[in-house]
Write an enzyme that holds these catalytic residues in place. Structure first.
Site, mmCIF file in Angstrom:
data_model
loop_
_atom_site.group_PDB
_atom_site.id
_atom_site.type_symbol
_atom_site.label_atom_id
_atom_site.label_comp_id
_atom_site.label_asym_id
_atom_site.label_seq_id
_atom_site.Cartn_x
_atom_site.Cartn_y
_atom_site.Cartn_z
ATOM 1 N N LYS A 116 0.707 -1.112 0.039
ATOM 2 C CA LYS A 116 0.104 0.001 0.183
ATOM 3 C C LYS A 116 0.948 1.404 -0.039
ATOM 4 C CE LYS A 116 -4.233 -2.011 2.023
ATOM 5 N NZ LYS A 116 -3.668 -3.314 2.084
ATOM 6 N N GLU A 200 -2.703 7.192 7.572
ATOM 7 C CA GLU A 200 -3.979 7.922 6.845
ATOM 8 C C GLU A 200 -4.382 8.755 7.712
ATOM 9 O OE1 GLU A 200 -6.071 5.150 4.777
ATOM 10 O OE2 GLU A 200 -4.693 4.900 3.198
ATOM 11 N N HIS A 235 -14.738 -4.306 8.324
ATOM 12 C CA HIS A 235 -13.952 -4.207 7.138
ATOM 13 C C HIS A 235 -14.112 -5.099 5.878
ATOM 14 C CE1 HIS A 235 -11.835 -0.890 9.220
ATOM 15 N NE2 HIS A 235 -11.413 -1.824 10.095
ATOM 16 N N GLU A 275 -9.561 1.204 -5.783
ATOM 17 C CA GLU A 275 -10.532 1.431 -4.449
ATOM 18 C C GLU A 275 -10.099 2.845 -4.002
ATOM 19 O OE1 GLU A 275 -10.855 -1.552 -1.675
ATOM 20 O OE2 GLU A 275 -11.341 -3.150 -2.997
ATOM 21 N N GLU A 293 -6.185 1.633 -2.604
ATOM 22 C CA GLU A 293 -5.655 0.494 -3.045
ATOM 23 C C GLU A 293 -6.148 0.043 -4.333
ATOM 24 O OE1 GLU A 293 -5.745 -2.786 -0.447
ATOM 25 O OE2 GLU A 293 -7.669 -2.237 0.131
ATOM 26 N N ASN A 295 -7.034 -3.670 -6.358
ATOM 27 C CA ASN A 295 -7.254 -4.944 -6.461
ATOM 28 C C ASN A 295 -6.806 -5.616 -7.782
ATOM 29 O OD1 ASN A 295 -7.921 -5.658 -3.526
ATOM 30 N ND2 ASN A 295 -9.632 -4.440 -3.847
ATOM 31 N N ARG A 297 -7.188 -8.179 -9.662
ATOM 32 C CA ARG A 297 -7.921 -9.441 -9.862
ATOM 33 C C ARG A 297 -9.462 -8.917 -10.011
ATOM 34 N NH1 ARG A 297 -10.645 -9.522 -5.193
ATOM 35 N NH2 ARG A 297 -9.755 -8.840 -3.192
#
Length: 623
Positions: A116, A200, A235, A275, A293, A295, A297
């Site tokens: 990240k 963050e 989450h 995202e 981030e 993903n 896939r």
């Protein structure tokens, strides 16, 4: 185009890929562990190869076994699905080195977005808005605390190699920072073998917005608009929808353009998701939406994008992996209607969302909507893998229509004896704030007490159970068993036990039209209502059958008996511990339902038992 595809996954996503591959004329190879020997994806594939024991670490996560299975069967390509090895750059490279087609992004793209902190630096350089924070190499406690103070509390500590909500801690005050950092690092080390973190700024009213992107080997990158995944528990996403409610065209254009820049920055090929976290305190605004981030896939929630665009993303993956360009240009893509997906999990919401395992003795998800599942009636929900049973997906002309459709599907779920979150899903959808799109990632946590429905039957459900039994007995024209009788008015009466309470209930005179859905057997009546199952044990003495109604202690789930505290002939009191069952890595004490004597004992320490096995019987004490 490839002729044979191996799917390096299981369950719902494997079945989903098999469906598209079959439509494209591509033969499929499934892989399976011991636990999945009779799984639906194995039955549906053209071929199947056993790859090891039940734990994923010994089967689905062993890349060498999967590549060997591909070579053994002559498969030309490997599709990783999601989870397991789907974002493992080393596995992707090994597939390519073996001379096979990798249905996914380049290993270099996976690596670039894998950590990240590095990903955020790369995105900032590409002009993608990034959440204010710290991603520096200095990981000393002193420097991290200094940076947190500068950012301003509350702050979020996040594992750089994290995922699935692990390795994350919100810190509200400077005095709590060091303890939270230590806890976060410990979890990150255990989960990802990497204890480095980034910081963050905590977003006060966060919404989870993500953009579906797609690239090919010809330099083309398009977006397929955004999804809102704000309804999460710990989450983990629960409900996802597309498009994001409240997103205006100008904001959509900016955030989707940023997602395309992000994909181009890593020379992306195939399906991926950028995202973002949005500060929605003043609605969705482009200047308050930040990269989180990528993903690298296919996402679990990809069906909602497919529903509003008319695109088969798996087909696109297979075409692009075969060297073809993306089938559609950006100006040929548009949003049509609204789609919502809910993840139906095998979990006991009333017991704190504990996983629920066992055989699906009764399994009916109805015929409405789009159901993506990897199980059928009679299949097992295993303790070895993610407990998602199905994805419930609907499309409507507008959001309100989609909400109503999905809520009705969730309320109509009929699953037993495995417990699910269907009622919880329906309650989320029916919540007034959800209907008005007043969303943020804290929605579920803030409303959890109203969203979790009691599993204790109300008066109507008790009556439904009696009506259902009476109807079943009448239709079968069988001799009435002991415990079921005709009263003076000619109405059937039965003795039922539910959650430790026993009642004699008479069927209603107009029962034929009003009986709830469910089923009846010699031992019980199961009533399905509003996404839940309510089990009533029938008192049928003299039949040789034991039920909870006559003091039988039944195993609530499959497990191992680790302690037995009583022997046959022992006198016991209500609430006294009789034995301990270990299941899902937790201990469950089984207690006496009333004062009495242990008349039968069929379980011993160390024995493995199945759900609803009779472990012992307590005969009630005489009054």
């Amino acid at each position: 185009m490839m002729k044979k595809l191996l799917i390096a996954n299981r369950g719902e996503i494997a079945c989903r890929i098999i469906r598209t591959a079959r439509e494209m004329g591509i033969a499929t190879v499934a892989v399976y562990s011991d636990a999945d020997a009779k799984a639906l994806h194995v039955r549906q594939a053209d071929e199947a190869v056993h790859i090891g024991p039940s734990p994923a670490a010994a089967s689905y996560l062993v890349g060498e076994k999967i590549i060997a299975a591909a070579k053994q069967t002559g498969a030309e390509a490997i599709h990783p699905g999601y989870g397991f090895l789907s974002e493992n750059a080393g596995f992707a490279q090994a597939v390519i080195d073996a001379g096979l087609i990798w249905v996914g992004p380049k290993p270099s793209s996976i690596e670039a977005m894998g950590l990240k902190d590095a990903a955020k630096k790369l995105m900032r350089a590409a002009g993608v808005p990034v959440t204010p924070g710290y991603e520096g190499e200095d990981q000393s406690v002193e420097r991290l605390k200094q940076e947190a103070d500068a950012i301003g509390y509350p702050v979020l500590i996040k594992a750089v190699a994290g995922g699935g909500g692990k390795g994350m801690r919100k810190v509200d005050a400077a005095a709590d920072f060091e303890a939270a950092l230590e806890s976060c690092r410990r979890e990150a080390k255990a989960s990802f073998s990497n204890d480095e973190v980034l910081l963050e700024k905590w977003i006060t009213s966060p919404r989870h917005i993500e953009v579906q992107v797609f690239g090919d080997s010809h330099g083309n990158v398009v977006h397929l608009f955004e999804r809102d995944c704000s309804l999460q528990r710990r989450h983990q996403k629960v409900i996802e929808e597309a498009p994001a409610p409240g997103m205006d065209e100008a904001t959509r254009e900016e955030i989707c353009a940023a997602a395309v820049r992000a994909a181009k920055a890593v020379d992306y090929e195939g399906a991926g998701t950028i995202e973002f976290i949005a500060d929605a305190s003043e609605g969705l605004r482009a200047d308050r939406i930040f990269f989180m981030e990528m993903n690298t896939r296919l996402q679990v929630e990809h069906p909602v994008t497919e529903e509003i665009t008319g695109v088969d993303l798996v087909e696109w993956q297979l075409r692009v992996a075969s060297g073809e360009p993306i089938p559609l240009k950006q100006d040929e893509l548009f949003i049509d209607g609204h789609a919502i997906e809910a993840r139906l999990y095998a979990e006991d919401t009333v017991a704190g969302f504990l996983p629920s395992t066992g055989r699906l003795e009764h399994f009916d998800l109805g015929v409405e909507g789009r159901i993506e599942t990897g199980v059928e009636e009679g299949d097992m929900i295993s303790p070895f893998y993610d407990p998602m049973v199905a994805k419930l997906v609907v499309w409507g002309e507008n959001r309100s229509e989609a909400i109503d459709q999905l809520a009705e599907i969730a309320e109509g779920v009929e699953i037993w004896p495995v417990k699910t979150n269907a009622a919880f899903i329906a309650n989320c959808l029916r919540d007034a704030d959800f209907e008005e799109a007043k969303l943020d990632t804290g929605f579920i946590e803030a409303k959890i007490e109203t969203l979790v429905t009691s599993d204790v039957a109300n008066e109507t459900i008790w009556q439904n159970a009696a009506d259902f039994i009476a109807l079943a007995e009448t239709e079968e024209h069988e001799d009435l068993p002991i415990g079921l009788r005709l009263n003076a008015q000619g109405v059937l009466t039965t003795t039922l036990t539910h959650k430790g309470e026993t009642r004699k209930v008479s069927a209603a005179q107009a029962m034929a039209e009003d009986v709830a859905t469910g089923f009846v057997d010699a031992a019980r009546a199961v009533v399905f209502a509003d996404g839940q199952s309510f089990v009533f044990e029938r008192q049928v003495r003299g039949s040789g059958h034991h039920s909870a109604a006559d003091g039988a202690i039944l195993a609530p789930m499959p497990g191992k008996v680790i302690a037995v505290d009583v022997a046959e002939g022992d006198a016991v009191t209500a609430g006294q511990r009789l034995m301990v069952l270990e299941a899902m890595k937790m201990e469950h004490a089984l207690t006496a339902p009333f004062d009495g004597t242990v008349t039968e004992l069929s379980a011993s320490a160390g024995s493995q038992v199945q759900v609803e096995a009779v472990l012992c019987v307590v005969e009630p004490a005489e009054d």
